[in-house]
Enzyme design. Structure first.
Site, PDB file in Angstrom:
ATOM      1  N   CYS A  65      13.485   4.170  22.527  1.00 29.83           N
ATOM      2  CA  CYS A  65      14.424   3.404  21.701  1.00 29.83           C
ATOM      3  C   CYS A  65      14.877   4.175  20.469  1.00 29.83           C
ATOM      4  O   CYS A  65      16.038   4.124  20.086  1.00 29.83           O
ATOM      5  CB  CYS A  65      13.785   2.100  21.217  1.00 29.83           C
ATOM      6  N   HIS A  66      13.923   4.882  19.832  1.00 26.91           N
ATOM      7  CA  HIS A  66      14.196   5.391  18.488  1.00 26.91           C
ATOM      8  C   HIS A  66      14.614   6.858  18.446  1.00 26.91           C
ATOM      9  O   HIS A  66      14.924   7.360  17.363  1.00 26.91           O
ATOM     10  CB  HIS A  66      12.974   5.193  17.594  1.00 26.91           C
ATOM     11  N   CYS A 114      -6.826  -6.306 -10.032  1.00 25.36           N
ATOM     12  CA  CYS A 114      -6.171  -5.008  -9.857  1.00 25.36           C
ATOM     13  C   CYS A 114      -5.665  -4.526 -11.208  1.00 25.36           C
ATOM     14  O   CYS A 114      -5.801  -3.356 -11.580  1.00 25.36           O
ATOM     15  CB  CYS A 114      -4.980  -5.115  -8.907  1.00 25.36           C
ATOM     16  N   CYS A 123      -7.807  -2.588 -14.086  1.00 23.24           N
ATOM     17  CA  CYS A 123      -7.936  -1.131 -14.027  1.00 23.24           C
ATOM     18  C   CYS A 123      -6.562  -0.455 -14.012  1.00 23.24           C
ATOM     19  O   CYS A 123      -6.290   0.448 -14.791  1.00 23.24           O
ATOM     20  CB  CYS A 123      -8.701  -0.705 -12.766  1.00 23.24           C
ATOM     21  N   HIS A 124      -5.699  -0.877 -13.104  1.00 23.47           N
ATOM     22  CA  HIS A 124      -4.518  -0.067 -12.787  1.00 23.47           C
ATOM     23  C   HIS A 124      -3.293  -0.357 -13.644  1.00 23.47           C
ATOM     24  O   HIS A 124      -2.330   0.396 -13.611  1.00 23.47           O
ATOM     25  CB  HIS A 124      -4.195  -0.207 -11.301  1.00 23.47           C
ATOM     26  N   ARG A 154      -7.771   0.544   1.667  1.00 24.58           N
ATOM     27  CA  ARG A 154      -7.974   0.903   0.266  1.00 24.58           C
ATOM     28  C   ARG A 154      -8.127  -0.347  -0.598  1.00 24.58           C
ATOM     29  O   ARG A 154      -8.991  -0.413  -1.464  1.00 24.58           O
ATOM     30  CB  ARG A 154      -6.809   1.752  -0.246  1.00 24.58           C
ATOM     31  N   CYS A 213     -11.377  -1.439  -2.859  1.00 19.62           N
ATOM     32  CA  CYS A 213     -11.292  -1.793  -4.276  1.00 19.62           C
ATOM     33  C   CYS A 213     -11.910  -3.170  -4.519  1.00 19.62           C
ATOM     34  O   CYS A 213     -12.680  -3.356  -5.458  1.00 19.62           O
ATOM     35  CB  CYS A 213      -9.826  -1.829  -4.725  1.00 19.62           C
TER      36      CYS A 213
END
Lengths: 141, 109, 281
Positions: free
Chosen positions: C100-101, C197, C200-201, C238, C242
């Site tokens: 298809c792609h 989240c 920290c981030h 991930r 965390c």
């Protein structure tokens, strides 16, 4: 003499690292010595003519990039003094090696000295070593 | 353990005689150290690539002895001199007896 | 006097690395793909962040270098495996991805828009869900296990052909509800450590968490080859790691919670280049 909390922490930290380093070194010292003797046959080992490049601080001990370079060497052995088994690998250079340089990625079980010893074409030996600090991760380690 | 092992090498297509060329190699391999334990606490047996050699038309460039302290997916970079057009042969030796090879031709002018 | 010196050293050790902002290095892959690793924060982050940074900017020079050349980057091993899978017929319909792609390069830009609303399914879909829809609906094949090897390798192939293009996930219209759910999760404190989240981030990126340089937790670089586990890692795995590290019960890869969180976090990366497969510690 008044010790502030900060002083105590600093002194404690210094004492701890002093105490910890020789212990860690001791554990593998015999194996490192044996590996070096096996490679050099007990010959004197100089310090000039070999370069070991490794990070001062490795972000993860599982994959630490290192480079060794010893112009004119026949072989270079790399040891990780603080690993359970200090052997890392030996590069033997053939006639078509353009230089006696090699780069790879190694595992370090913790902060320790990485040692490279080159056997020169004339049979003499030289060594270089560098401490690599191996950090622990943020939360998961 | 030696499933999905795939060697990769990077060699320039051409060079001049006597020129130092940089070669990089990377092979997908777990490099099981023999130091790790599984979930039941049993030691996972060592299974590594223990030797890597590079030859050019029968003459050696580099011959590496690998220990378990070499990282997963062993990577090497080094330099070779080629006297004339020919082929590099790269060989990785696995603990389990498997041998993986790769060949790369280079044109020297 | 001696005590003063010791104190100064101790302080330097504590504060030195803690003030380390993202570095000023420029990321160019293979000497040709120029990555945007720093961009004005998308409008929805007004009041939270002014600038968004790729996680690459928080890594050491040695780690950064591994991503700058596809040969050095072991994450490309996964891309190569997926290249074979791309043309491999799987399932009962005799189809491969390529049927298809066409070539993978024709998918350039696709990964930058995921997760996105799928009208037919009536839900926000991640790239993994879209791949599995192809497999089960069109190819008559088994779906890939979420975030496991086959799915991650194929994701890495699709991101690799989009590298350098800006992340641009849509958060309005029918995706808005899921996005709001993701945003709420982002700011919810989880676990015994009671960390969100954002703690920290958003609040503390650039600081050290023990010996690790905290990034903004952007996901433009996924799948990510981590030096720690020497394999490609998926976004949901991930997230799971965390959340586990906050000492909480985590959500499963592919769960509605992590799909919503992926949409929200991807939208925080809008404007940064697609980097996957990236290299991190």
């Amino acid at each position: 003499m008044q010790l502030t909390r900060r002083d105590a922490l600093a002194l404690g930290g210094a004492a701890l690292s002093l105490a910890a380093l020789p212990m860690r070194a001791l554990a593998a010292t015999d194996m490192v010595g044996e590996a070096i003797t096996a490679f050099t046959g007990g010959a004197d080992v100089g310090e000039r003519g070999i370069t070991l490049t490794a990070p001062e601080i490795a972000e993860n001990g599982n994959t630490v990039p290192i480079e060794v370079d010893a112009p004119g060497a026949a072989a270079i052995m790399v040891l990780a003094a603080g690993n359970p088994n200090p052997d890392v690998g030996t590069f033997n250079f053939g006639p078509l090696a353009a230089s006696q340089f090699a780069s790879t990625r190694i595992r370090l079980a913790g902060t320790q000295d990485v040692i490279a010893i080159a056997k020169m074409a004339d049979g003499s030996f030289v060594r270089a070593s560098q401490e690599v600090k191996v950090t622990i991760g943020g939360c998961g380690g | 353990m030696a499933t999905g092992v795939k060697p990769r090498v990077r060699v320039p297509k051409s060079a001049s005689a006597g020129e130092a060329i940089t070669i990089k190699t990377l092979i997908s391999h777990q490099m099981e150290s023999g130091q790790r334990k599984d979930k039941e606490g049993n030691i996972i047996p060592r299974s590594i690539i223990n030797r890597f050699t590079v030859d050019f038309d029968g003459e050696n460039v580099i011959d590496v002895a690998l220990e378990p302290a070499i990282s997963t997916n062993p990577y090497f970079e080094f330099e070779a001199t080629v006297p004339a057009s020919g082929s590099f042969v790269f060989t990785w030796y696995d603990d389990d007896g498997d041998i993986y090879t790769e060949e790369k031709a280079i044109t020297v002018s | 006097m001696k005590r003063t010196t010791l104190t100064a050293i101790a302080l330097a050790m504590v504060t030195g690395p803690a003030m380390a902002d993202p570095d000023a290095d420029a990321l160019v892959v293979n000497g040709e793909i120029e990555m945007v690793t720093e961009a004005s924060a998308p409008a929805h982050l007004e009041g939270a962040l002014k600038t968004v940074y790729s996680g690459w900017r928080f890594r050491s020079d040695e780690t950064q270098a591994v991503q700058m050349d596809d040969f050095d980057n072991p994450g490309m091993l996964g891309v190569e495996v997926a290249l074979d899978a791309w043309t491999e017929v799987a399932g009962t319909e005799g189809e491969s991805c390529a049927s298809c792609h066409g070539s993978p390069e024709e998918m350039a830009g696709v990964s930058a828009t995921y997760p996105k609303w799928d009208a037919a399914a009536g839900e926000v879909q991640t790239l993994t869900m879209q791949m599995n829809e192809c497999r089960t609906e069109r190819m008559g094949a088994e779906p890939y296990a979420y975030d496991k090897g086959d799915a991650i390798n194929m994701t890495a192939l699709l991101t690799s052909v989009s590298r350098g293009m800006p992340m641009s996930v849509a958060i309005d219209g029918p995706a808005a509800e899921t996005w709001e759910m993701g945003k709420e999760l982002y700011y919810t404190r989880f676990g015994q450590l009671e960390l969100s989240c954002a703690n920290c981030h958003e609040d503390n990126y650039g600081m050290m968490i023990r010996a690790d340089h905290l990034s903004q937790g952007q996901i433009n670089g996924f799948p990510t080859y981590r030096l720690k586990n020497t394999k490609l890692n998926g976004v949901h795995s991930r997230f799971k790691g965390c959340i586990r590290d906050t000492r909480a019960e985590t959500f499963a890869p592919g769960s509605p919670e992590l799909i919503a969180l992926e949409l929200y976090v991807a939208s925080r990366s809008n404007g940064l280049s697609v980097e996957g497969p990236s290299v991190r510690n």
